[in-house]
Design an enzyme around this catalytic site. Structure first.
Site, mmCIF file in Angstrom:
data_model
loop_
_atom_site.group_PDB
_atom_site.id
_atom_site.type_symbol
_atom_site.label_atom_id
_atom_site.label_comp_id
_atom_site.label_asym_id
_atom_site.label_seq_id
_atom_site.Cartn_x
_atom_site.Cartn_y
_atom_site.Cartn_z
ATOM 1 N N SER A 152 0.845 -1.187 0.000
ATOM 2 C CA SER A 152 0.000 0.000 0.000
ATOM 3 C C SER A 152 0.876 1.229 0.000
ATOM 4 O O SER A 152 1.969 1.231 0.572
ATOM 5 C CB SER A 152 -0.884 0.016 1.247
ATOM 6 N N LYS A 153 0.347 2.278 -0.628
ATOM 7 C CA LYS A 153 1.163 3.487 -0.778
ATOM 8 C C LYS A 153 1.449 4.149 0.565
ATOM 9 O O LYS A 153 2.328 4.993 0.668
ATOM 10 C CB LYS A 153 0.523 4.454 -1.767
ATOM 11 N N ARG A 154 0.720 3.768 1.600
ATOM 12 C CA ARG A 154 0.994 4.356 2.917
ATOM 13 C C ARG A 154 2.296 3.833 3.498
ATOM 14 O O ARG A 154 2.906 4.457 4.341
ATOM 15 C CB ARG A 154 -0.160 4.080 3.883
#
Ligand code: GLU
Length: 493
Positions: free
Chosen positions: A252-254
């Site tokens: 995930s981009k987080r």
């Protein structure tokens, strides 16, 4: 039979490495069987799809060397290849299912659906909503119809029992019908849902093998039933393991940059990135780590895909990229590739207008512009020393900015400025002070060209990664502090 595979991205954001990974395996499978690979754009979600995102997906896939035989830009005998241009056909197919008794028109409002779900729960019935729950008395249907009330078309699904789905890697999978809703096929705006459009298009485009991410397994029973209702042969299904962050959570981009544009901006070679994606859950028969796309295709065997979640690890990618850079490029080729990466006109022309007003001679350029040609900034805690900001302020500003920008979709300079100004006001900082830690995080110093312009040029993933890196340097909040800050953050934005 000619093997035909496809990748079907939705153009709703930055081009994702997961899309490239799935595309690579579809392409490898098609090439290995002398078949064709199709690119289809699934843009039925009109509020989230954008032409810019579609273009970025096409450009990134080409950059990686993932070429397609049919697609929106190259055409082909089964076009159009953009679902928004095929919408009338989906409606006819949905109505055919209604006429044949396999789907029904549903006038239920969102509020009623909530009530129905709550009442099932109260009765201790643990299952999804079915036609029997949703049906309205005939006179009520007539009333709503006469009033022109909005409706959707839903497919009929069995109330109970087990659906068996064959998967090329997993064998027969069993899924309970009880957890499957009477799926919406046509929305009240007349647009199809993913399920209807996907099945109709895979059939019309003569797709023989659907190789897609594991997150779609739960959709497989609905798709199988739709094929049965239409009387069509179903393609073979193959659900690939999901890419994971190094901590094994879903990529995930987080936690990890996911945009192909980030890896391009970081200066990875497309051949090396593709090589790395080829190693996600798959290996060469001789276990060699470095291989070209064509070597992969020659040796491809989908049965060699292993289901343990493959970890997408930037350090491992960097190591592999280093091999490519040292072993495959002589100094002249290195110079040419570097020039293409750093000094191409498209990139330079974004940077020069910011730099030119501030230089007297060309030798002033490199010091001012070096952060555009860098990865993470070489910053320390001292870089954040400021006359009116305490260390705590800097940490809060960076953390709040990270949270805020995780949700930011528009990445042009004005949207970024307005959004950050909003946050700064809400946190009760002067905008100049608020932007200081962001300058340091993004450019390494506050004596730099406009930070919002810079972020817009560097792109969302690179900007987010630098902010996160800065937060690591100053020290992010403790667990307890995170809770308190999150509460405060939610109350002001
Ligand atoms: N549009 C879907 C996606 O964005 C396609 C899934 C599939 O391959 O069926 O991933």
């Amino acid at each position: 039979m000619t093997v035909r595979t496809r990748v079907a991205p939705s153009p709703t954001g930055d081009p994702h490495v997961g899309t490239a990974y799935i595309a690579l395996f579809n392409l490898a499978f098609a090439r290995q069987h002398g078949g064709q690979f199709i690119l289809r754009i699934e843009d039925t979600d009109q509020t989230r799809s954008t032409p810019e995102s579609e273009q970025a997906i096409l450009d990134s896939m080409r950059w990686l060397g993932l070429e397609w035989d049919e697609g929106p830009d190259v055409g082909g005998p089964h076009g159009p290849y953009r679902q928004s241009e095929r919408k009338d056909a989906y409606k006819d197919f949905a109505m055919r299912l209604v006429e044949e008794g396999n789907a029904f028109i549903c006038y239920r409002t969102g509020e009623e659906l909530d009530q129905l779900r709550a009442s099932l729960k109260e009765q201790g019935i643990n299952r999804a909503l079915k036609e029997c729950d949703l049906a309205l008395p005939a006179d009520e249907v007539e009333k709503r119809q006469a009033a022109g009330a909005p409706f959707v078309v839903r497919m009929k699904v069995p109330v109970d029992g087990v659906c068996e789905v064959d998967d090329m890697l997993r064998g027969t999978i069993e899924l309970d019908w009880a957890i499957v809703d009477a799926q919406i096929l046509l929305k009240s705006d007349g647009m199809p849902t993913y399920h209807l459009a996907n099945v109709v298009d895979d059939h019309l485009m003569e797709i023989t093998h659907v190789i897609r991410g594991e997150e779609w397994i739960n959709s497989a029973p609905k798709h199988k039933l739709l094929y049965q209702y239409f009387g069509w042969d179903m393609p073979q299904l193959c659900h690939m393991p999901l890419l994971r962050n190094p901590d094994k959570s879903k990529l995930s981009k987080r936690k990890n940059p996911t945009s192909i544009l980030f890896y391009k901006r970081m200066g990875y070679l497309p051949e090396a990135l593709l090589n790395y994606l080829g190693r996600m859950g798959w290996s060469m028969p001789d276990e060699s780590e470095k291989f070209t796309r064509d070597q992969m295709f020659e040796n491809f065997d989908i049965q060699r895909v292993s289901l343990g979640g493959p970890v997408f690890d930037q350090e491992k990618l960097s190591w592999l990229n280093g091999l490519w850079i040292r072993e495959e490029l002589d100094p002249a080729a290195f110079a040419a590739e570097f020039q293409k990466w750093a000094l191409n006109p498209e990139y330079l022309m974004q940077i020069i207008p910011l730099i030119q007003p501030r230089v007297e001679k060309f030798s002033d350029v490199a010091p001012l512009a070096s952060f555009f040609l860098s990865g993470m900034m070489p910053i320390t805690l001292e870089s954040f020393a400021h006359k009116s900001l305490q260390e705590e302020d800097v940490r809060r500003i960076l953390q709040f900015a990270v949270w805020h920008l995780d949700q930011q979709r528009e990445w042009d300079r004005d949207s970024l400025f307005n959004s950050l100004k909003g946050l700064s006001d809400a946190m009760e900082f002067k905008i100049r002070d608020f932007l200081f830690p962001l300058f340091v995080a993004i450019a390494g110093t506050s004596q730099s060209v406009s930070v919002v312009d810079s972020m817009s040029i560097l792109g969302p993933d690179m900007s987010r990664a630098r902010l996160r890196h800065a937060l690591d340097i100053v020290g992010g909040p403790s667990k307890k502090q995170t809770k308190a800050w999150e509460k405060e953050f939610r109350s002001i934005v």
